[in-house]
Design a protein around this motif. Sequence first.
Motif, PDB file in Angstrom:
ATOM      1  N   ILE A   1       0.749  -1.163   0.064  1.00 18.04           N
ATOM      2  CA  ILE A   1      -0.129  -0.042  -0.140  1.00 18.04           C
ATOM      3  C   ILE A   1       1.070   1.325   0.063  1.00 18.04           C
ATOM      4  O   ILE A   1       1.916   1.343   0.847  1.00 18.04           O
ATOM      5  CB  ILE A   1      -0.931   0.074   1.113  1.00 18.04           C
ATOM      6  N   ARG A   2       0.599   2.211  -0.847  1.00 19.27           N
ATOM      7  CA  ARG A   2       1.392   3.335  -0.958  1.00 19.27           C
ATOM      8  C   ARG A   2       0.322   4.398  -1.169  1.00 19.27           C
ATOM      9  O   ARG A   2      -0.756   4.367  -1.890  1.00 19.27           O
ATOM     10  CB  ARG A   2       2.352   3.431  -2.051  1.00 19.27           C
ATOM     11  N   ILE A   3       0.847   5.723  -0.916  1.00 21.92           N
ATOM     12  CA  ILE A   3       0.117   6.942  -1.144  1.00 21.92           C
ATOM     13  C   ILE A   3       0.646   7.321  -2.543  1.00 21.92           C
ATOM     14  O   ILE A   3       1.672   7.660  -2.749  1.00 21.92           O
ATOM     15  CB  ILE A   3       0.543   7.983  -0.201  1.00 21.92           C
ATOM     16  N   ARG A   4      -0.277   7.212  -3.567  1.00 16.82           N
ATOM     17  CA  ARG A   4       0.206   7.576  -4.757  1.00 16.82           C
ATOM     18  C   ARG A   4      -0.042   8.915  -5.259  1.00 16.82           C
ATOM     19  O   ARG A   4       0.820   9.491  -6.125  1.00 16.82           O
ATOM     20  CB  ARG A   4      -0.726   6.457  -5.661  1.00 16.82           C
ATOM     21  N   SER A   5      -1.186   9.573  -4.757  1.00 13.43           N
ATOM     22  CA  SER A   5      -1.279  11.099  -5.247  1.00 13.43           C
ATOM     23  C   SER A   5      -2.088  11.966  -4.080  1.00 13.43           C
ATOM     24  O   SER A   5      -2.617  11.119  -3.194  1.00 13.43           O
ATOM     25  CB  SER A   5      -1.817  11.282  -6.651  1.00 13.43           C
ATOM     26  N   ALA A   6      -2.140  13.072  -4.259  1.00 13.98           N
ATOM     27  CA  ALA A   6      -2.796  14.207  -3.243  1.00 13.98           C
ATOM     28  C   ALA A   6      -3.238  15.327  -4.110  1.00 13.98           C
ATOM     29  O   ALA A   6      -2.765  15.841  -5.085  1.00 13.98           O
ATOM     30  CB  ALA A   6      -1.704  14.410  -2.211  1.00 13.98           C
TER      31      ALA A   6
END
Length: 288
Positions: free
Chosen positions: A108-113
């Motif tokens: 799991i990763r933070i891809r965009s914001a």
Amino acid sequence: MQWKRWLGAGLMLLAAASVQARPSEVRKQMEASLSVAGVLTVTPAGEVTAVGLDDEASLPPGVRDLVKRSAAAWRFDPVRDGGRPLPTQLPMSLRLVANQSGDGSYLIRIRSAHFGGTSDDAASVRAQDMIPPRYPETAFRAGATGTVYLLLKVGRDGAVEDAFAEQVNLTVIDSESRMQRWRDVLANASLQRARSWRFQVPAEGPDAGDPFWVMRVPVSFSLHSDARGIASDRNARWQTYVPGPRQSPSWRARKGEASTDSPDALPDSGLFLADGAGVRLLTPLQEG
């Protein structure tokens, strides 16, 4: 854990919906994503001192820890008023993605914001007439679902001078050619309606003299929606989907846009300023 079982089942169901694509190709395209929203407390120096998450109790503990640990290390270009740095409460929307690794676990990763709230004050472009598009009958009958992320060029008279489909994410899988067809069908329906929308443009504030404004609007096509046509429980569930390619129109002026900014980090509804939002993330979204 229950959320892992749900995530795995969702990925398998999405793969089962494939008609012509080979399983190996399907696995490469699939993403499971979760939209997470909240508010950051940021100091005049641009450091994050507090992280508040919407519906925090509904988020898996691992997701909560990942977002809070990453956000605590973020640093922003300070928000300024007349050159003076100010403390601020900064709304955020994040897109987390999960990909299955070879051993059956999920990375799991933070891809965009997206940082900044909806456009809803007197100094911003505001919606005046935004009748949503009709669901194309061919797409509805075929069960083609997804989200179209629009870029709008709004002129000084409040009319849409140009509209562009920046990205189309599908929540069904078919052959590559048919998926492109559904992207085009949903995008065309969105664009046709969006060109008739009207807005109130700012008469005061620092952007009042701009020749035009670039806005982002997500348009969701779902078979399970509430009365407003918005997919329900977006922030509480993982969704499986195939991300479409991101494109940009020739008239798009990117004023200090961070590389982490992405249209699919937005919630499923709202009107958002695409350029000149006033904040810029200086550090990576996620370490490692």
